[in-house]
Every structure is written in structure tokens, then in C-alpha cells.
Design an enzyme around this catalytic site. Structure first.
Site, PDB file in Angstrom:
ATOM      1  N   ARG A 272       0.810  -1.409   0.179  1.00 45.27           N
ATOM      2  CA  ARG A 272      -0.012  -0.156   0.094  1.00 45.27           C
ATOM      3  C   ARG A 272       0.654   1.508  -0.362  1.00 45.27           C
ATOM      4  O   ARG A 272       2.507   1.126   0.315  1.00 45.27           O
ATOM      5  CB  ARG A 272      -0.927  -0.209   1.558  1.00 45.27           C
ATOM      6  N   GLY A 273       0.289   1.903  -0.421  1.00 45.07           N
ATOM      7  CA  GLY A 273       0.913   3.594  -0.181  1.00 45.07           C
ATOM      8  C   GLY A 273       0.958   3.772  -2.179  1.00 45.07           C
ATOM      9  O   GLY A 273       1.283   2.980  -3.123  1.00 45.07           O
ATOM     10  N   ALA A 274       0.644   5.195  -2.252  1.00 44.69           N
ATOM     11  CA  ALA A 274       0.790   5.097  -3.760  1.00 44.69           C
ATOM     12  C   ALA A 274       2.295   4.881  -4.785  1.00 44.69           C
ATOM     13  O   ALA A 274       2.159   4.089  -5.757  1.00 44.69           O
ATOM     14  CB  ALA A 274       0.124   6.650  -4.383  1.00 44.69           C
TER      15      ALA A 274
ATOM     16  N   ARG B 217      -7.220  -0.491  -7.669  1.00 43.39           N
ATOM     17  CA  ARG B 217      -7.684   0.364  -6.450  1.00 43.39           C
ATOM     18  C   ARG B 217      -7.957   1.674  -7.909  1.00 43.39           C
ATOM     19  O   ARG B 217      -6.297   2.452  -8.303  1.00 43.39           O
ATOM     20  CB  ARG B 217      -6.433   0.550  -6.251  1.00 43.39           C
TER      21      ARG B 217
ATOM     22  N   GLN C  22      -3.226   2.738   9.221  1.00 43.52           N
ATOM     23  CA  GLN C  22      -1.661   2.796   8.798  1.00 43.52           C
ATOM     24  C   GLN C  22      -1.322   3.625   9.517  1.00 43.52           C
ATOM     25  O   GLN C  22       0.433   3.572   9.186  1.00 43.52           O
ATOM     26  CB  GLN C  22      -2.022   3.352   7.188  1.00 43.52           C
TER      27      GLN C  22
ATOM     28  N   ASP D  47      -2.007  10.440  -2.382  1.00 43.87           N
ATOM     29  CA  ASP D  47      -2.662   9.465  -3.914  1.00 43.87           C
ATOM     30  C   ASP D  47      -2.816  10.086  -5.243  1.00 43.87           C
ATOM     31  O   ASP D  47      -2.551   9.334  -5.637  1.00 43.87           O
ATOM     32  CB  ASP D  47      -3.554   9.153  -2.829  1.00 43.87           C
TER      33      ASP D  47
ATOM     34  N   ASN E 169      -5.810  11.976  -0.097  1.00 41.55           N
ATOM     35  CA  ASN E 169      -5.105  12.054   1.237  1.00 41.55           C
ATOM     36  C   ASN E 169      -5.950  10.319   1.611  1.00 41.55           C
ATOM     37  O   ASN E 169      -7.316  11.170   1.230  1.00 41.55           O
ATOM     38  CB  ASN E 169      -3.709  12.553   1.321  1.00 41.55           C
ATOM     39  N   LYS E 170      -5.899  10.075   1.622  1.00 43.09           N
ATOM     40  CA  LYS E 170      -6.080   9.111   3.227  1.00 43.09           C
ATOM     41  C   LYS E 170      -7.379  10.129   4.494  1.00 43.09           C
ATOM     42  O   LYS E 170      -6.814  10.929   4.241  1.00 43.09           O
ATOM     43  CB  LYS E 170      -4.802   8.197   4.121  1.00 43.09           C
TER      44      LYS E 170
END
Length: 361
Positions: free
Chosen positions: A53-55, A90, A200, A240, A250-251
Site C-alpha cells: 500500500r502507498g501510492a 485501486r 496505517q 495518492d 490522500n487517506k
């Protein structure tokens, strides 16, 4: 960065040359374990289930997924199928489509017999470039953080989600300047929000601990109070997707921190590489927001009294749940964007000053 004192990346080709190894991030922070991806299907599942995970890391993983697919079958239909399969995993993180487009551009002109080797080489290049970009983000971000140092010579920073080396191949985006400051000997302390429902923030705490950076985990909703009380020098987060006008996806929960930071007069920085900037996306309203499974809210992951992995249901299976994975922070709330080329205002003009070659977009 180091895990148990050993230099480690988040993804690397297996020794046999036929697979890719990753850190299974769904096991962290309770267990540190590796996972081997041997196929396109393994890679798509790893991205979709957030084992990676993480762009930036999603993009690199997708590139390796194409290489794994080409090792099995490399005709035009197989290449298109691999790209479409991975692109569907995603929707919000633009790095995914950026990496797939780059792989497709590299491989399409080649004969099928040449594609497998070329795919492995191109995926490796994308991974190595990500490392260097994150290192540069750390250097440019450190300049901004130095400007936030008060008379005490101490940095009190707040972050959200995980934008450290676990979200990239190495160094990270939002955490890269923090690591650079710490390694330079600056007195640094980080306030780490849980970032529910996927928690996260616990990954951020884990990797900060591995590097020895002082930090404190907080409930997401404590951020506003802590910012209002004063003493926090800056908020720094990853992204992201950054739209052409400087809006940032973003998240979920990032927008609330940006609002609280603005009210408290605290700088709010966003750190991301070029692959996260979508010059074809005009503004934040045009960014698709991923809606994830309701059970991410209904069920809590953790460990039981014996330390074994366990799940706890906190809502009934028929409870109606909304679970948007991201939100959009408007450019006007962002003090600066930090990329591998430097920092700039969160605006189209600011981004084009760093990337003038995108002026046609």
C-alpha cells in the site's frame, strides 16, 4: 531503511528471477513477514488487499506485476490483459496507472520474445527511480522543516496515514524529510494518528521505532486539540493523487487535519513524487474516491491476550456502513507541495514551475 538493523526495501526481485518478494503489510505491526508474488494474479491480490500500500509502492508493484505476466505470456493480448487487470485494483492512486502506462509504452513496440526481459529491467528502473526521488523529497522537505524550527531547536511534527518507506520502495515521501532531520541530529518528535479504519498510522509508528525516531500515537480525533494547543511546528502528509490545480487526495481524515492546521496557523505540507501528480486531472472534484469494504469498519484486527493475530467484530454484519478510503484537501489549505524537484505553492502555476514540460497538459 533498516528493519532490525538490516537495510531493507519494501519490494525486490526474488533470487530465482521468477518472482517478487514483498513485505506483507497486512501483518504489521504485530508480525514482520515476507510474501512471494509469482504471478499477475498474486500481484493484483497484493495490491487490492493492501499487502502492499502507498501510492508509489503500488505503482512499482504493478510494474513488477506486468513483468511477471510477460514471463508467462507476452503477446499483445496478454500485455493488455495484465494492464487492465492491475489498473482495476485501486482507482484513486494515480501512480498505479502512471506505472502501467510506462510499462505499456516500453513494451508495446517490442517483439513478444523480447518483452519479458525488458519488463523486468523497466520495473527495476521504476523502483530505483522511486528510491532516488524519495531521497530528494527528503532533502527538499528538510529545508522547509528547518524553517519551522523554533527557539527550542526542536521539531514537533504531525502526520497522517503512512507515507514512510513502507509506502514507497525506500525512504518514503512525508517521512523522508523527518528521517533526514533526525539523521542530521535535529531534535524531532512525531505525532502519529491511528488513521482508522486501516490503522496505517501503526505502520508509521513501527517504522519510526525501527529508525529510533521519537513519536507518540494519537487517536485521529485528538489532532485538532493538539494543534489548537500550540507547540506543533508543522503537519506533513503524503498523497495518492495531486490534481493539476494543487488539490490533494490522500487517506481519509487528511482534510480534517488540514482544516485544523489552518485554524491553528500551522503549516500543512504535502510530499509526493512526480508520478503522484496528475496533470490530466483538473481538480480534486475529478478524482475518483475508492469506497472500500464495509467490514474494514465492522471488524477490528489485532492480537489476542496470547499475542496471536485475532479479529474482533465491533458492528453487526447487517449494520449499514460507509467507508470512503480517501478525501480531498483543497489547494488553498496546502502550505507547500514537496516533490523530488523542490517545493512549490499548491497551484497549477506552482506545479508547472517545477515541471515546465507539462505545460501542454
Amino acid at each position: 531503511m533498516n528493519v532490525n538493523g538490516i537495510p531493507t526495501r519494501t519490494i525486490w526481485p526474488a533470487a530465482d528471477g521468477c518472482a517478487v518478494d514483498i513485505i506483507d503489510q497486512t501483518a504489521l505491526p504485530h508480525e514482520y513477514r515476507m510474501l512471494r508474488l509469482r504471478s499477475l494474479e498474486d500481484t493484483a491480490l497484493a495490491i487490492r488487499s493492501m499487502q502492499v500500500r502507498g501510492a508509489p509502492l503500488i505503482g512499482v508493484t504493478a510494474a513488477y506485476g506486468v513483468a511477471l505476466a510477460m514471463a508467462q505470456r507476452a503477446d499483445d493480448a496478454a500485455l493488455l490483459a495484465a494492464v487492465e487487470t492491475l489498473a482495476a485494483t485501486r482507482p484513486t492512486a494515480v501512480n498505479l496507472r502512471w506505472a502501467l502506462a510506462r510499462m505499456q509504452t516500453c513494451l508495446t513496440p517490442l517483439a513478444p520474445s523480447a518483452r519479458a526481459d525488458a519488463a523486468w529491467r523497466e520495473a527495476a528502473r521504476i523502483a530505483d527511480e522511486d528510491v532516488e526521488q524519495c531521497r530528494s523529497i527528503g532533502r527538499h522537505g528538510l529545508q522547509l522543516l528547518r524553517s519551522c524550527l523554533g527557539a527550542r531547536g526542536r521539531l514537533e511534527l504531525m502526520t497522517h496515514c503512512n507515507a514512510g518507506w513502507l509506502a514507497t520502495v525506500d525512504y518514503g515521501t512525508a517521512l523522508a524529510p523527518i528521517y533526514a532531520a533526525f539523521d542530521e541530529g535535529i531534535d524531532v518528535h512525531v505525532w502519529v494518528s491511528e488513521t482508522r479504519p486501516r490503522n496505517q498510522g501503526l505502520l508509521t509508528a513501527w517504522e519510526l521505532a525501527q529508525h529510533g525516531v521519537p513519536h507518540t500515537v494519537i487517536a485521529d480525533n485528538a489532532a485538532g486539540l493538539l494543534l489548537a494547543r500550540g507547540g506543533i511546528n508543522a503537519v506533513i502528509v503524503g498523497a495518492d493523487r495531486i490534481a493539476a490545480n494543487g488539490d490533494v487526495a490522500n487517506k481519509i481524515g487528511t482534510y480534517l487535519k488540514a482544516l485544523a492546521a489552518r485554524a491553528a496557523g500551522v503549516p500543512f505540507y504535502v510530499a509526493a513524487p512526480r508520478s503522484t501528480i496528475d496533470f490530466a486531472c483538473p481538480d480534486g472534484a475529478s478524482i475518483p474516491i475508492e469506497e472500500r469494504a464495509a467490514d474494514e469498519l465492522r471488524v477490528v484486527q489485532g492480537c489476542d491476550a496470547t499475542g496471536a493475530p485475532a479479529t474482533l467484530r465491533q458492528l453487526s454484519a447487517d449494520e449499514t456502513v460507509a467507508n470512503p478510503a480517501f478525501d480531498v484537501t483543497l489547494a488553498g489549505l496546502v502550505s507547500a507541495l514537496i516533490s523530488e524537484r523542490g517545493s512549490c505553492p499548491a497551484s497549477r502555476a506552482g506545479l508547472l514551475a517545477l515541471y515546465p514540460e507539462e505545460g501542454h497538459a
